[in-house]
Design a protein around this motif. Structure first.
Motif, PDB file in Angstrom:
ATOM      1  N   UNK A  21       0.743  -1.345  -0.087  1.00  0.00           N
ATOM      2  CA  UNK A  21       0.088   0.042   0.042  1.00  0.00           C
ATOM      3  C   UNK A  21       0.726   1.004  -0.153  1.00  0.00           C
ATOM      4  N   UNK A  22       0.415   1.719  -1.082  1.00  0.00           N
ATOM      5  CA  UNK A  22       1.467   3.099  -0.738  1.00  0.00           C
ATOM      6  C   UNK A  22       0.831   4.294  -2.313  1.00  0.00           C
ATOM      7  N   UNK A  23       0.609   5.662  -1.251  1.00  0.00           N
ATOM      8  CA  UNK A  23       0.402   6.311  -2.194  1.00  0.00           C
ATOM      9  C   UNK A  23       1.155   6.811  -1.842  1.00  0.00           C
ATOM     10  N   UNK A  24       1.806   7.911  -3.379  1.00  0.00           N
ATOM     11  CA  UNK A  24       2.620   9.677  -3.603  1.00  0.00           C
ATOM     12  C   UNK A  24       2.324  10.340  -4.994  1.00  0.00           C
ATOM     13  N   UNK A  25       2.102  11.768  -3.297  1.00  0.00           N
ATOM     14  CA  UNK A  25       1.239  13.409  -4.025  1.00  0.00           C
ATOM     15  C   UNK A  25       2.355  13.387  -5.135  1.00  0.00           C
ATOM     16  N   UNK A  26       1.927  14.278  -6.002  1.00  0.00           N
ATOM     17  CA  UNK A  26       3.032  15.536  -6.628  1.00  0.00           C
ATOM     18  C   UNK A  26       3.344  16.099  -5.715  1.00  0.00           C
ATOM     19  N   UNK A  27       4.553  16.290  -6.193  1.00  0.00           N
ATOM     20  CA  UNK A  27       5.997  17.003  -6.426  1.00  0.00           C
ATOM     21  C   UNK A  27       6.829  16.487  -4.987  1.00  0.00           C
ATOM     22  N   UNK A  28       6.548  15.248  -4.397  1.00  0.00           N
ATOM     23  CA  UNK A  28       6.854  14.132  -3.605  1.00  0.00           C
ATOM     24  C   UNK A  28       7.782  13.666  -4.016  1.00  0.00           C
ATOM     25  N   UNK A  29       8.818  12.908  -3.006  1.00  0.00           N
ATOM     26  CA  UNK A  29      10.018  12.098  -3.109  1.00  0.00           C
ATOM     27  C   UNK A  29       9.833  11.007  -1.949  1.00  0.00           C
ATOM     28  N   UNK A  30       9.633   9.592  -2.614  1.00  0.00           N
ATOM     29  CA  UNK A  30       9.238   8.392  -1.602  1.00  0.00           C
ATOM     30  C   UNK A  30      10.845   8.241  -1.675  1.00  0.00           C
ATOM     31  N   UNK A  31      11.105   7.333  -0.864  1.00  0.00           N
ATOM     32  CA  UNK A  31      12.472   6.805  -0.472  1.00  0.00           C
ATOM     33  C   UNK A  31      11.775   4.995  -0.226  1.00  0.00           C
ATOM     34  N   UNK A  32      12.424   4.053  -0.801  1.00  0.00           N
ATOM     35  CA  UNK A  32      12.100   2.903  -0.673  1.00  0.00           C
ATOM     36  C   UNK A  32      12.932   2.138   0.105  1.00  0.00           C
ATOM     37  N   UNK A  33      13.218   1.803   0.999  1.00  0.00           N
ATOM     38  CA  UNK A  33      14.718   0.822   1.207  1.00  0.00           C
ATOM     39  C   UNK A  33      14.247  -0.124   1.820  1.00  0.00           C
ATOM     40  N   UNK A  34      15.559  -0.782   2.331  1.00  0.00           N
ATOM     41  CA  UNK A  34      15.268  -2.605   2.248  1.00  0.00           C
ATOM     42  C   UNK A  34      16.093  -3.597   2.336  1.00  0.00           C
ATOM     43  N   UNK A  35      16.407  -4.524   2.790  1.00  0.00           N
ATOM     44  CA  UNK A  35      17.419  -5.610   3.074  1.00  0.00           C
ATOM     45  C   UNK A  35      17.195  -6.379   1.368  1.00  0.00           C
ATOM     46  N   UNK A  36      17.936  -6.770   1.133  1.00  0.00           N
ATOM     47  CA  UNK A  36      18.365  -7.427  -0.183  1.00  0.00           C
ATOM     48  C   UNK A  36      17.086  -8.607  -0.472  1.00  0.00           C
ATOM     49  N   UNK A  37      16.615  -9.311  -1.226  1.00  0.00           N
ATOM     50  CA  UNK A  37      15.338  -9.568  -1.950  1.00  0.00           C
ATOM     51  C   UNK A  37      14.323  -9.560  -1.119  1.00  0.00           C
ATOM     52  N   UNK A  38      14.000  -7.860  -0.463  1.00  0.00           N
ATOM     53  CA  UNK A  38      12.513  -7.245   0.017  1.00  0.00           C
ATOM     54  C   UNK A  38      11.902  -7.280  -0.925  1.00  0.00           C
ATOM     55  N   UNK A  39      12.144  -7.365  -2.264  1.00  0.00           N
ATOM     56  CA  UNK A  39      11.111  -6.901  -2.930  1.00  0.00           C
ATOM     57  C   UNK A  39      11.187  -5.620  -3.712  1.00  0.00           C
ATOM     58  N   UNK A  40      12.324  -4.827  -3.613  1.00  0.00           N
ATOM     59  CA  UNK A  40      12.671  -3.025  -3.717  1.00  0.00           C
ATOM     60  C   UNK A  40      12.296  -2.979  -5.298  1.00  0.00           C
ATOM     61  N   UNK A  41      13.196  -3.899  -5.989  1.00  0.00           N
ATOM     62  CA  UNK A  41      13.312  -3.858  -8.061  1.00  0.00           C
ATOM     63  C   UNK A  41      12.421  -4.107  -8.605  1.00  0.00           C
ATOM     64  N   UNK A  42      11.732  -4.972  -7.210  1.00  0.00           N
ATOM     65  CA  UNK A  42      10.243  -5.525  -8.210  1.00  0.00           C
ATOM     66  C   UNK A  42       8.747  -4.547  -7.894  1.00  0.00           C
ATOM     67  N   UNK A  43       9.149  -4.202  -7.324  1.00  0.00           N
ATOM     68  CA  UNK A  43       7.852  -3.193  -7.106  1.00  0.00           C
ATOM     69  C   UNK A  43       8.023  -1.778  -8.117  1.00  0.00           C
ATOM     70  N   UNK A  44       8.815  -1.526  -8.450  1.00  0.00           N
ATOM     71  CA  UNK A  44       9.305  -0.054  -9.499  1.00  0.00           C
ATOM     72  C   UNK A  44       9.297  -0.978 -10.886  1.00  0.00           C
ATOM     73  N   UNK A  45      10.027  -2.472 -10.969  1.00  0.00           N
ATOM     74  CA  UNK A  45       9.707  -2.854 -12.474  1.00  0.00           C
ATOM     75  C   UNK A  45       8.113  -3.531 -12.649  1.00  0.00           C
TER      76      UNK A  45
END
Lengths: 257, 406
Positions: A21-45
């Protein structure tokens, strides 16, 4: 602008995202961090429409439009850009040709008039100078033989040329020396304004010294388990992911409700 | 009796007689021969061919190469003096083969099509470029297969002699149409010490059939660069034997084929390293769609004593659709020591990662596939050093890819 609800995705049948669950509004910068294999890259892909992943549940809306219904190229035209962690080499296709085709393909999809070669070339020259890229990169085949830093600069060049509403930067800092990191951040920051939004996926907090986020999320096992202000990234650097992973965020900075 | 014996009646001379005898012994190559496994010669063997004649006119205006120094025109394998140009004052001397006492250069007397050429060829030239002569503009051999009411065949024989330290560029274009035609060309190329020959061939043969046989011999510190582009043809057999016979010699074989419909192109190449310290690079790329078949059968042979050889061979293919077919067979035989040799072949689809990258930047799938297919063959066009020729070639390749993509 971006509204993700209960997003589940899997690759070859094994689940990677388990309810984002994630909401990003106009003008915002959100960082996604987390350990290896958490799914960070998957989310953007998944957001960019990679054919590698299957969305099994949930919804994603971009300005109210169903993003998951769109092909990758339609998402790009709608204003989604993903900066690749490992930019792909495309032998035989010159960088300038590629950019011209991409800019005009997006315009065409949006029903806008195409830009002339001269206009595009002028914009490209300007952006390359800003990113301290040698003019020779214009005619070189896309990413072929580029160093790690050159590839990432080339991603940011595409970002500037395509000027998306929403930029997803997937581990843009991996493999960068400090100079390249500075230039990449300069490019990203030049687009920061009340109309653009960014989701910056990173393993290290270092990048966030340069691209300062409004919100930091911690992704563990395919879920966002904790969200906090910019200070959370610094806290994570000091304490690691262990405690949050174990379900005990302790004194980690958190967003005020 | 085959058409070969029929057409041989009326020829005289030792070469013709020997050729006919050889052909009667070996016949048309068939699937029993390893080198002809993937190509049937029935469409050549089982037709009552007649010889073509000199024509009153032919539609060749759009086929000329403006930058050529000399242009020799052949229609259905018959030389057309009135359509040819640039012969006066040409830096290269030309002598009709019929009058030249030819020493058969071919190694493959067991090759049926070489035997047929020996038996029947009356058309063609010996082209000689003298010592130290440097030609800056190409010699263009323009072949048109236009056919007629009956099935016509032509046997062409060319001998190219680049004397010591000369430089020559030769471009052959083979155009076909809808007629039933067959041309059998044998071209021998002698690259003397220190000389350089750039030999380019483009085929857009339509329903035409062509057997194109090259026998090249490369001397000390000499270079033979062959650049083949096959863009259509109901039957094309491209046969190259390049022998490195002087130290420091270099052979470069570049090839591309873009095949659609029921095209059939069979590339059969042999590079023989017979002496030490020579180099060779062979790169063939194909895009094959429709119901077409592309064949690459390339052998690099490094003889005993050819130490210090450096050889690379590569064949890459993209298959479009379920009915296209590629056979690739790179082979390497090494009998020497201290050799560097690499070879490889691939047959596949477009790179899915590249496709995803282009789409992620907003380029629609069909357009992205097109860009990547063009890019795949573009580097073979770019491998040609002559800019004017590259432009002609790029346009022809583009047109063929457009057919392939529908």
């Amino acid at each position: 602008m971006l509204e993700i609800k209960n997003l589940h995705a899997s690759v070859n049948g094994s689940p990677i995202l388990r309810g984002i669950d994630l909401t990003v509004n106009k003008g915002e910068v959100h960082a996604i961090m987390g350990p290896n294999g958490a799914g960070k890259s998957t989310l953007s892909k998944v957001l960019a429409g990679s054919p590698e992943y299957e969305v099994t549940e949930g919804s994603v809306k971009l300005d109210g439009e169903d993003l998951l219904e769109m092909e990758a190229e339609e998402r790009a035209a709608a204003g989604v850009f993903m900066g690749f962690q490992y930019p792909i080499e495309v032998p035989g296709v010159a960088n300038s040709y590629f950019l011209r085709k991409a800019v005009n393909a997006q315009r065409k999809t949006r029903g806008e008039p195409e830009a002339s070669s001269v206009e595009i070339l002028r914009a490209m020259k300007k952006a390359m100078a800003f990113l301290e890229m040698d003019a020779g990169f214009r005619n070189r085949p896309v990413n072929v033989g580029f160093s790690g830093g050159e590839k990432k600069r080339n991603e940011i060049l595409q970002l500037l040329m395509l000027n998306p509403k929403l930029a997803l930067l997937d581990e843009t800092d991996s493999g960068l020396d400090i100079d390249a990191l500075r230039v990449v951040a300069k490019g990203v920051n030049s687009l920061r304004d009340p109309e653009h939004a960014f989701v910056v996926v990173t393993h290290y907090q270092r990048l966030l010294d340069y691209i300062v986020p409004d919100v930091v999320h911690v992704l563990v096992d395919g879920r966002i388990v904790h969200s906090g202000p910019r200070e959370l990234a610094l806290w994570l650097e000091e304490h690691g992911y262990g405690a949050i992973k174990a379900g005990d965020a302790g004194d980690a900075p958190r967003l005020e409700a | 009796m085959s058409w070969v014996a029929d057409l041989a009646q009326g020829t005289s001379g030792v070469r013709h007689a020997k050729g006919l005898a050889a052909f009667e012994r070996v016949g048309f190559p068939g699937p029993r021969l390893e080198g002809w496994k993937y190509t049937s010669t029935r469409s050549v063997a089982k037709v009552d061919w007649v010889r073509a004649d000199v024509v009153a006119a032919a539609a060749i205006d759009g086929l000329r190469l403006p930058h050529a120094a000399v242009e020799l025109v052949f229609v259905d394998g018959v030389y057309q003096a009135d359509l040819s140009r640039g012969l006066d004052g040409a830096p290269v001397s030309l002598e009709p083969v019929a009058q030249a006492e030819l020493q058969p250069q071919h190694v493959g007397s067991e090759d049926g099509f070489v035997a047929i050429n020996d038996a029947l060829a009356t058309e063609g030239f010996v082209l000689t470029l003298g010592r130290d002569q440097v030609m800056t503009a190409p010699v263009h051999l323009l072949f048109l297969q236009q056919g007629g009411e009956q099935p016509v065949t032509g046997q062409v024989r060319l001998v190219v002699k680049a004397e010591r330290h000369s430089r020559m560029q030769l471009i052959e274009t083979h155009h076909g149409g809808e007629g039933q035609t067959f041309v059998n060309e044998l071209i021998t190329v002698q690259v003397a010490d220190g000389a350089k020959v750039q030999h380019s061939v483009m085929g857009r043969l339509g329903s035409g059939q062509l057997v194109h046989t090259v026998r090249a011999e490369v001397g000390r510190d000499a270079t033979y660069h062959s650049h083949m582009a096959w863009l259509s043809g109901s039957l094309v057999r491209s046969d190259i034997l390049a022998r490195l016979v002087g130290q420091g010699g270099h052979v470069e074989l570049d090839g591309l084929y873009v095949l659609a419909d029921t095209d059939h192109v069979d590339n059969h190449t042999v590079i023989r390293h017979e002496v030490p310290n020579c180099t060779s690079v062979e790169t063939y790329k194909g895009v094959v769609g429709g119901k077409a078949r592309g064949v690459f059968d390339g052998m690099v042979y490094i003889a005993k004593g050819a130490d210090g050889t450096d050889s690379q061979q590569n064949n890459r293919n993209i298959l479009l659709g379920d009915h296209a077919d590629v056979k690739t067979k790179p082979t390497l035989e090494i009998y020497a020591d201290d050799v560097k040799a690499a070879h490889g072949a691939t047959v596949g689809q477009l790179d899915q990662n590249q496709l995803w990258y282009l789409r992620a930047r907003g380029i629609p799938k069909a357009k992205a596939e097109k860009i990547l297919t063009h890019a795949f063959v573009a580097d073979r066009v770019l491998a040609h050093p002559d800019e004017a020729w590259r432009e002609v070639l790029a346009e022809a390749v583009e047109a063929r890819l457009a057919v392939l993509e529908g």
